[in-house]
Enzyme design. Sequence first.
Site, PDB file in Angstrom:
ATOM      1  N   ASP A 366      41.314  35.367  53.576  1.00 51.40           N
ATOM      2  CA  ASP A 366      41.440  36.093  52.356  1.00 51.40           C
ATOM      3  C   ASP A 366      41.642  34.774  51.376  1.00 51.40           C
ATOM      4  O   ASP A 366      41.999  33.697  51.740  1.00 51.40           O
ATOM      5  CB  ASP A 366      41.532  37.817  51.847  1.00 51.40           C
ATOM      6  CG  ASP A 366      40.682  37.697  51.016  1.00 51.40           C
ATOM      7  OD1 ASP A 366      40.744  38.033  49.620  1.00 51.40           O
ATOM      8  OD2 ASP A 366      40.153  38.797  51.306  1.00 51.40           O
ATOM      9  N   ASP A 367      41.592  35.161  49.797  1.00 49.99           N
ATOM     10  CA  ASP A 367      41.641  34.254  48.719  1.00 49.99           C
ATOM     11  C   ASP A 367      42.781  33.681  48.816  1.00 49.99           C
ATOM     12  O   ASP A 367      43.996  33.653  49.400  1.00 49.99           O
ATOM     13  CB  ASP A 367      41.452  34.649  47.520  1.00 49.99           C
ATOM     14  CG  ASP A 367      41.382  34.626  46.078  1.00 49.99           C
ATOM     15  OD1 ASP A 367      41.375  33.468  46.285  1.00 49.99           O
ATOM     16  OD2 ASP A 367      41.372  35.074  45.074  1.00 49.99           O
ATOM     17  N   ARG A 443      38.444  38.240  35.108  1.00 57.86           N
ATOM     18  CA  ARG A 443      39.476  37.674  36.372  1.00 57.86           C
ATOM     19  C   ARG A 443      39.793  36.170  35.619  1.00 57.86           C
ATOM     20  O   ARG A 443      40.143  35.574  36.679  1.00 57.86           O
ATOM     21  CB  ARG A 443      38.735  37.270  36.998  1.00 57.86           C
ATOM     22  CG  ARG A 443      40.340  37.824  37.838  1.00 57.86           C
ATOM     23  CD  ARG A 443      39.553  38.340  39.647  1.00 57.86           C
ATOM     24  NE  ARG A 443      40.618  38.393  40.499  1.00 57.86           N
ATOM     25  CZ  ARG A 443      40.905  38.603  42.195  1.00 57.86           C
ATOM     26  NH1 ARG A 443      39.509  37.506  42.349  1.00 57.86           N
ATOM     27  NH2 ARG A 443      41.777  38.676  42.318  1.00 57.86           N
ATOM     28  N   LYS A 476      33.703  35.410  53.990  1.00 58.71           N
ATOM     29  CA  LYS A 476      33.110  37.595  52.512  1.00 58.71           C
ATOM     30  C   LYS A 476      33.237  36.800  51.771  1.00 58.71           C
ATOM     31  O   LYS A 476      33.578  36.033  50.985  1.00 58.71           O
ATOM     32  CB  LYS A 476      34.865  38.131  53.181  1.00 58.71           C
ATOM     33  CG  LYS A 476      34.669  39.087  51.885  1.00 58.71           C
ATOM     34  CD  LYS A 476      36.274  39.591  52.198  1.00 58.71           C
ATOM     35  CE  LYS A 476      36.949  41.071  51.108  1.00 58.71           C
ATOM     36  NZ  LYS A 476      38.405  41.178  50.826  1.00 58.71           N
ATOM     37  N   ASP A 478      32.535  37.086  47.956  1.00 56.79           N
ATOM     38  CA  ASP A 478      33.284  37.847  47.301  1.00 56.79           C
ATOM     39  C   ASP A 478      32.603  37.429  45.589  1.00 56.79           C
ATOM     40  O   ASP A 478      32.002  36.373  44.728  1.00 56.79           O
ATOM     41  CB  ASP A 478      34.554  37.609  47.179  1.00 56.79           C
ATOM     42  CG  ASP A 478      35.281  39.082  46.441  1.00 56.79           C
ATOM     43  OD1 ASP A 478      34.434  39.963  45.564  1.00 56.79           O
ATOM     44  OD2 ASP A 478      36.758  39.196  45.972  1.00 56.79           O
ATOM     45  N   CYS A 526      30.839  41.413  49.005  1.00 59.13           N
ATOM     46  CA  CYS A 526      31.840  42.608  48.434  1.00 59.13           C
ATOM     47  C   CYS A 526      31.670  41.847  46.788  1.00 59.13           C
ATOM     48  O   CYS A 526      30.983  40.843  46.441  1.00 59.13           O
ATOM     49  CB  CYS A 526      33.530  40.933  48.969  1.00 59.13           C
ATOM     50  SG  CYS A 526      34.915  42.014  47.939  1.00 59.13           S
ATOM     51  N   ASP A 548      38.062  48.182  46.802  1.00 63.99           N
ATOM     52  CA  ASP A 548      38.996  48.239  46.356  1.00 63.99           C
ATOM     53  C   ASP A 548      39.841  49.031  47.599  1.00 63.99           C
ATOM     54  O   ASP A 548      41.671  48.160  46.908  1.00 63.99           O
ATOM     55  CB  ASP A 548      39.070  47.074  45.105  1.00 63.99           C
ATOM     56  CG  ASP A 548      38.873  45.490  45.784  1.00 63.99           C
ATOM     57  OD1 ASP A 548      38.527  44.639  46.744  1.00 63.99           O
ATOM     58  OD2 ASP A 548      39.217  44.971  44.237  1.00 63.99           O
TER      59      ASP A 548
HETATM   60  C1  DGJ Z   1      38.772  41.427  45.674  1.00 61.71           C
HETATM   61  C2  DGJ Z   1      37.672  42.283  47.127  1.00 61.71           C
HETATM   62  O1  DGJ Z   1      37.413  43.265  47.350  1.00 61.71           O
HETATM   63  C3  DGJ Z   1      39.376  41.545  47.599  1.00 61.71           C
HETATM   64  O2  DGJ Z   1      39.673  42.095  49.115  1.00 61.71           O
HETATM   65  C4  DGJ Z   1      39.631  40.307  47.627  1.00 61.71           C
HETATM   66  O3  DGJ Z   1      39.153  39.441  48.686  1.00 61.71           O
HETATM   67  C5  DGJ Z   1      40.055  39.615  46.492  1.00 61.71           C
HETATM   68  N1  DGJ Z   1      38.866  39.524  45.638  1.00 61.71           N
HETATM   69  C6  DGJ Z   1      40.112  38.140  46.419  1.00 61.71           C
HETATM   70  O4  DGJ Z   1      40.102  38.198  45.532  1.00 61.71           O
END
Ligand code: DGJ
Length: 728
Positions: A366-367, A443, A476, A478, A526, A548
């Site tokens: 992930d991030d 953000r 993913k 986002d 996402c 989330d």
């Molecule tokens: C928001 C996503 O919904 C989370 O699952 C995660 O990927 C974060 N962003 C990462 O910044």
Amino acid sequence: MIIQDNEKRLFTLQTRSTTYQIKADQNGVLLHTYYGPKLSGGDLSRLIRFADRGFSPNPNEAGNDRTYSLDTLPQEYSGSGAGDFRLPSLELELSDGSYVADLRYIDAKLQSGKYTLEAMPAFFGSAEDADTLIITLEDAAAHVRVELLYGVFEAYDLITRAARIVNCGDTPVRLHRAASLCLDFPSADLDFITFDGGHVKERGLNRTRLRPGVQSVGSIRGISSHQHNPFVMLCEPGADEEHGTCYGAALLYSGNFEAAVERCQFEDARLTMGIHPFHFCWTLEPGQTFTTPEAALLCSPSGFGEMSRQFHRAIRAHLLRDVWQDRRKPILVNSWEAFYFDYDHDRLLRFAREAAALGMELFVLDDGWFGHRNDDCSSLGDWWVNKEKLPGGLGALSKEINALGMEFGLWIEPEMVSEDSCLYQAHPDWVLNPAGRPYTRGRCQLVLDYTREEVREYIFQALQKLLDNANISYLKWDMNRALTQVWSVALPSGRQGEVYHRYVLGVYALLERVRQANPHTLIEGCSGGGGRFDMGMLYYTPQIWCSDNTDAIDRLSIQYGTSFAYPPATMGAHVSAVPNEQTGRSVPLETRGTVALSGTFGYEMDLGTLSEEEKTLVVRQIQAYKESYELIQTGDYYRLTPPSPDGAPTAWLHVSSDRRSALLSVVSGQVHAGPPFRRVKLRGLDPALRYRLTGDDTPWPGDVLMQAGYPLPMLGEYQSLRLWLKAE
Ligand code: DGJ
């Protein structure tokens, strides 16, 4: 099936259980004569009564007939400024400054197979699956034509709609509103159901009786939003899961939308749905066409449950594309709630080894893996690996993960840029923002101007480089902020009202390009969880991170609300650690599994903290997912009891299409002393069959389970049950 009677200018759309009828009357006004449970046919315009209604004006064709008014007739696509004062579908600004849209019938044609929409998501279907009706209307004075598109999927009771607005004149026309759908109801004795909430509390069901005036939900955030979903329902006041006529309407769109319903003066009602008119203004030069997003309509004569199941079937067969229509989604493990930004190569590899040993199939980084990102305030746009964290790069890491027997997946947020990034330093004008105006940050980040080809091209090349240099089988995608200061340097001042929509088209264009260049890469949508959980995104991303909020008890409501329109197998659902990050609640691992096992299953926690006993349970859950996936993917979904604030158990059931096997899931809420004995009535079984339940040697007759119910054991607080039913 579409029955076209050219002489009567009558069009009857027949599906398995419903009838929808349209008629062009003697004046060319396109009337909506009926939508509801299936009828044998005939001209249903005889249902319409006429009366002289004060202050409801009469169009020119009516002469002195004061009983004929656009304000009282049920319209198929309402105009504006010409005597229908209810919700408009079309608002035009013409070159003389007038704001009139007054449409009359020109012609209609049938096509076999489902129409397609260029560059926008749409249900698809061949000649065997669907038929198309195209009705052309015209405002002769404005030289504007409107083509109403109807797709009819008979087997699924699904009717799709879209409109094309064509400027046939020789001066520009400005479009201020172009609904995808207009639906008039003869009675306003209806409930309006919407799915609302916010970040970490998406898609809660709200039901309210129609009151006089307009009620609406929508989004002006540039995304379909956490706050209101672009799916709404209208139903008879007594309707429930099993009874009553109900209507579901979804917009296949991921940007600003409005779903509005009006209870009108004569106690009739109108629903419109489409792009939100907020800051929307689209210039159509002579010869140009504007196409609205698609809306999907479904009527069930027998309650909400059947409506949902028909939506689920239609989405699975005619919206999800390619390999992901049927393929089992891999069991994933995600690094986010395990480590957030705090990891390096060794930590990740340890995590991956633990995941592989437990049987997980897809490792998602992930991030935090790119640029110099160690928190959420930098590096978006710099889509290259952070060599301090991952010295060998993604290629080497993906190989190591693959060697453990897992696929490798990667998080990206390609629509965004951080000011602290090389991309922003090189191209500060690539963000959406009027020149000279201070930024509004979300953000800490800014939004890239996806209306621009060169921006999308840059991002595509950056992503493709990643995909070419590492074995990435999942992305993913986002998107973590709403749009503000929506202004593009690429458009002249008079056309800034196009930016919101062009942004969404840009996102779709890039998603499609990435998808086509990498057909075997699974893309999960996402937007800070469920900020863009809509049928538009599902066309590109066959699963979407639901929320989330990973708390299993909160997830019951989120997944329940989501299931009204969207199939369980599209809902990203993970088991996470306790106490939960969002709620602080501790729910047993078994129950966290029961809830996540009803979606696209995965884990999102530091596996190193699990005890041996918990690891054994995780292995069992993974096995359970493999055993139940096909049923969840292809079976029918029944909501048995809704999540309840008083703590009563929530229950749902997956039933195979031949009704020979089923899976009952029950989660208990808060427990109080002296609880009642509870039974849950199952649905969708064959009453004549006998079913063996897990752990019970004596079979249960289907009719007993459905009519008398299954007696639940006493479950402790937040405990759960997952029982298989197999027909003898
Ligand atoms: C928001 C996503 O919904 C989370 O699952 C995660 O990927 C974060 N962003 C990462 O910044």
